[in-house]
Design a protein around this motif. Structure first.
Motif, PDB file in Angstrom:
ATOM      1  N   LEU A 220      -6.210  -4.068   3.834  1.00 25.14           N
ATOM      2  CA  LEU A 220      -6.089  -3.666   5.419  1.00 25.14           C
ATOM      3  C   LEU A 220      -7.192  -4.551   6.192  1.00 25.14           C
ATOM      4  CD1 LEU A 220      -5.710   0.204   5.087  1.00 25.14           C
ATOM      5  CD2 LEU A 220      -4.076  -1.482   5.484  1.00 25.14           C
TER       6      LEU A 220
ATOM      7  N   ASP B 284       5.079   6.126   4.760  1.00 26.28           N
ATOM      8  CA  ASP B 284       5.365   6.560   3.520  1.00 26.28           C
ATOM      9  C   ASP B 284       5.255   8.013   3.246  1.00 26.28           C
ATOM     10  OD1 ASP B 284       2.441   7.392   2.817  1.00 26.28           O
ATOM     11  OD2 ASP B 284       2.359   5.080   3.011  1.00 26.28           O
TER      12      ASP B 284
ATOM     13  N   ILE C 277     -11.146   2.470   6.579  1.00 20.53           N
ATOM     14  CA  ILE C 277     -10.074   1.559   5.834  1.00 20.53           C
ATOM     15  C   ILE C 277      -9.859   0.154   6.159  1.00 20.53           C
ATOM     16  CG2 ILE C 277      -8.625   3.540   4.745  1.00 20.53           C
ATOM     17  CD1 ILE C 277      -6.737   3.136   6.969  1.00 20.53           C
TER      18      ILE C 277
ATOM     19  N   ASN D 176       0.872  -1.219  -0.006  1.00 20.51           N
ATOM     20  CA  ASN D 176       0.094  -0.067   0.133  1.00 20.51           C
ATOM     21  C   ASN D 176       0.963   1.229  -0.029  1.00 20.51           C
ATOM     22  OD1 ASN D 176      -2.299  -1.269  -0.107  1.00 20.51           O
ATOM     23  ND2 ASN D 176      -3.009  -0.909   2.098  1.00 20.51           N
TER      24      ASN D 176
ATOM     25  N   LYS E 136       2.238   1.662  -3.352  1.00 20.95           N
ATOM     26  CA  LYS E 136       1.173   1.878  -4.366  1.00 20.95           C
ATOM     27  C   LYS E 136       0.638   3.345  -4.307  1.00 20.95           C
ATOM     28  CE  LYS E 136      -2.593  -0.315  -3.602  1.00 20.95           C
ATOM     29  NZ  LYS E 136      -3.632  -1.597  -3.698  1.00 20.95           N
ATOM     30  N   TYR E 137       0.410   3.735  -3.196  1.00 22.55           N
ATOM     31  CA  TYR E 137      -0.082   5.087  -2.836  1.00 22.55           C
ATOM     32  C   TYR E 137       0.678   6.326  -2.938  1.00 22.55           C
ATOM     33  CZ  TYR E 137      -4.385   2.292  -2.312  1.00 22.55           C
ATOM     34  OH  TYR E 137      -5.468   1.515  -2.372  1.00 22.55           O
TER      35      TYR E 137
ATOM     36  N   ARG F  81     -12.570   1.287  -0.154  1.00 25.30           N
ATOM     37  CA  ARG F  81     -11.441   2.044  -0.544  1.00 25.30           C
ATOM     38  C   ARG F  81     -11.553   3.421  -0.438  1.00 25.30           C
ATOM     39  NH1 ARG F  81      -9.200   0.515  -6.080  1.00 25.30           N
ATOM     40  NH2 ARG F  81      -7.456   0.603  -4.835  1.00 25.30           N
ATOM     41  N   GLY F  82     -10.635   4.118  -0.145  1.00 24.87           N
ATOM     42  CA  GLY F  82     -10.626   5.638   0.160  1.00 24.87           C
ATOM     43  C   GLY F  82     -11.062   6.189  -0.987  1.00 24.87           C
TER      44      GLY F  82
END
Ligand code: ADP
Length: 458
Positions: free
Chosen positions: A426, A391, A404, A363, A366-367, A410-411
Motif C-alpha cells: 500500500l 472484497d 496502512i 491484498n 490475500k485477506y 502491517r495491520g
C-alpha cells in the motif's frame, strides 16, 4: 566585493533621501530668490510710477520737476538701499539723472524698451536690478526713464543661503547615512541571532528549535518557517531511519530462516524426503526476500522522482483486460462490474496503474476468504472517475486504516497470521497514486470487507 545587507539598506535610503533633500533645498532656494527679487521689483515699480509723474518735457529736453527738493531728499542722502534714476532720450543719450549716480550712467537697453519688466545688470563689480519705461509726449516716445536699485544685499543673502545649503547638504547626508546604517544594523540583529542558532543545529541535535521572541512580525514568521522546516527534516530523517531498520528487519527474518534450514541440513545426513522439505523451506525464504527486494526497488524507483510518462488510456478497456489476465492466473472469483458503457479516456501511466491494481487486488484476494469474490468496479460520478477494489474479507480497523499506507506497516490482525507480506504494497500504491494525481481512499467495516477507491478528477 560583497557589501553587507545593512550597508546596502543604508546606501539605498541615503540615495533616496539625498534626492528628496536636493529637491527640497532647490525649492527653498528658488522660493527665497523669487521673494527677494519680487520685493525689489515691486519697489522699482513704485519708484518708477512715482518718478514718471515728476517728469516734464521742455524744448525737446526731458527734466525732473522739483529736482531741487528731490536732490535734497532721499537721493542725495546716504542710503542703505539707494534708487538710481536716469532719463535718456529716444536714442539713449542721457538727459538727466539722480545725483547719487555721480559720474556713472545707467545702461540703456533699446530692445527692452517697453517690456515693463525688471532685469539684473552688472555695473562694474556691483549688480543692479533695473527697470526701463518709455516716456510719451503727445503719443510720441520722447525718451526713457531708467530706474535701478542695488541688488547687492539680495545677492549676498542668496549667496549666503546657497552656501549654507551646500554645506548642510553633505553634512545631513553623512549623518543620515550613519544613522541609517546603525538602524539597519539594529534591525537585522535578530536575523543574525537566527543565523547563529541555525548554524548550531546539525543532524545530531535536529530536535532543537530556534526560540521565538518578540512580536509577531516578519522575523518571527521567518523563525517559525525555519522551525517548521527543521520539524519536517527531523520527521523525514526519522522515517528514513525507521525505513532502513524495517527493511533490514524484513530481510533478516527470511535470511535467518534460510541459514537455520541450511544448518539443520548439513548437521547430519538426511533422507531424500527431508532434503526436499528443507530445500522447499529455503526456497520459500528466498521467495520472500525476492518479493521484498522487488517491492523495495519499486518504491525506490517511485521515490527517486524520475518523471513519469503520461499517455492517453481507455480505463474501461484497461480494467476489462486486467481482470481477464488476472483470472487466467487464479482460480478465485474476480468480477469486473463497470457502471459505464462507454470508453473513459484518461492521461495516466499504464505500467504504474497496473502495479496499483495488482497490489490492491492481491491484498483483496490475500485477506479475504477463498470462497469470497473480489469485485472491480469502474464508474463515473459528475467530474469524478473511479475504480474500486472491493472484497468481503475481515475488514480493517479504524486505527489500522490511518497507517496502512505507511511503509512496512502491517495491520494488527495479520501480524500473527500466515499471510505473506512486508507491509510495502500500500505504500507503493500511495506513492504511485500521488505521482499520477489519483486520490486513494479506503472504506472498511469489520467482518464485512474493505473497499479501496481510486478517484480521478477530470
Ligand atoms: P502487506 O499486505 O504486505 O502486509 P500492504 O501494504 O499491502 O502490506 O498492506 C498493509 C496492511 O493493510 C496489511 O498488512 C493489512 O493489515 C491491511 N490490508 C491491506 N489490504 C487489506 C484488505 N483488502 N483487507 C484487509 N486488510 C488489508
Amino acid at each position: 566585493m560583497s557589501i553587507s545587507y545593512k550597508e546596502r539598506i543604508a546606501r539605498r535610503l541615503t540615495a533616496t533621501t539625498a534626492m528628496i533633500i536636493l529637491v527640497v533645498f532647490g525649492i527653498i532656494y528658488g522660493v527665497v530668490r523669487l521673494t527677494v527679487v519680487t520685493n525689489i521689483d515691486r519697489d522699482l515699480q513704485l519708484e518708477t510710477d512715482e518718478h514718471k509723474s515728476q517728469i516734464f518735457v521742455i524744448n525737446g529736453e526731458i527734466r525732473f520737476v522739483h529736482k531741487g527738493e528731490w536732490q535734497e531728499e532721499e537721493h542725495s542722502q546716504l542710503q542703505l538701499n539707494p534708487i538710481f534714476i536716469e532719463i535718456v532720450d529716444a536714442e539713449g543719450n542721457s538727459m538727466d539723472r539722480s545725483p547719487n549716480l555721480l559720474n556713472n550712467h545707467l545702461s540703456f537697453f533699446p530692445d527692452r524698451a517697453g517690456s515693463g519688466e525688471a532685469w539684473t545688470v552688472k555695473a562694474g563689480s556691483r549688480e543692479l536690478r533695473q527697470m526701463q519705461i518709455p516716456l510719451y509726449n503727445q503719443g510720441i516716445i520722447e525718451g526713457y526713464l531708467l530706474v535701478a536699485k542695488s541688488f547687492q544685499d539680495a545677492r549676498e543673502t542668496l549667496t549666503n543661503l546657497r552656501n549654507v545649503l551646500l554645506v548642510l547638504y553633505p553634512l545631513i547626508l553623512i549623518s543620515l547615512f550613519l544613522i541609517m546604517r546603525n538602524q539597519a544594523d539594529q534591525s537585522i540583529q535578530p536575523i543574525r541571532q537566527i543565523i547563529q542558532k541555525t548554524n548550531l543545529i546539525t543532524q545530531s541535535n535536529l530536535n532543537e528549535r530556534i526560540p521565538l521572541s518578540g512580536p509577531n512580525d516578519e522575523i518571527e514568521q521567518l523563525t517559525r518557517s525555519i522551525n517548521d522546516l527543521l520539524h519536517r527534516l527531523e520527521q523525514a530523517l526519522k522515517r528514513e531511519k525507521q525505513f532502513t531498520s524495517d527493511a533490514s528487519h524484513e530481510l533478516r527474518t527470511p535470511l535467518s530462516v534460510l541459514r537455520g534450514t541450511l544448518e539443520v541440513m548439513i548437521r547430519k545426513p538426511r533422507t531424500q524426503e527431508e532434503y526436499q522439505q528443507k530445500i522447499q523451506l529455503a526456497l520459500q525464504s528466498i521467495d520472500r526476500m525476492t518479493a521484498t527486494i522487488e517491492q523495495l526497488l519499486v518504491l525506490a524507483r517511485v521515490e527517486s522522482g524520475q518523471s513519469i510518462i503520461l499517455e492517453e488510456l481507455d480505463l474501461l478497456a484497461f480494467c476489462e483486460d486486467y481482470v481477464l489476465q488476472k483470472k487466467l492466473n487464479t482460480d478465485r472469483e474476480i468480477n469486473f462490474l463497470p457502471q459505464v458503457g462507454h470508453p473513459i479516456f484518461l492521461k495516466t501511466n499504464e505500467k504504474s496503474l497496473q502495479i496499483i491494481l495488482d497490489n490492491l487486488v492481491e491484498n483483496a484476494l490475500k485477506y479475504s476468504d477463498e470462497s469470497q469474490p473480489v469485485d472491480l468496479i469502474l464508474g463515473k460520478e459528475g467530474k469524478e472517475v473511479f475504480v474500486e477494489v472491493q472484497d468481503k474479507g475481515p475488514g480493517i480497523s479504524e486505527e489500522d486504516q490511518k497507517r496502512i499506507f505507511d511503509p512496512f506497516y502491517r495491520g494488527d490482525s495479520v501480524l500473527g497470521s500466515r499471510k505473506p507480506g512486508a507491509g510495502l504494497g500500500l505504500a507503493i500504491v500511495k506513492k504511485l497514486c500521488d505521482e499520477l494525481n489519483i486520490q486513494v481512499a479506503v472504506e472498511s467495516e469489520s467482518d464485512k470487507g474493505s473497499r479501496f477507491r481510486l478517484v480521478w478528477y477530470t
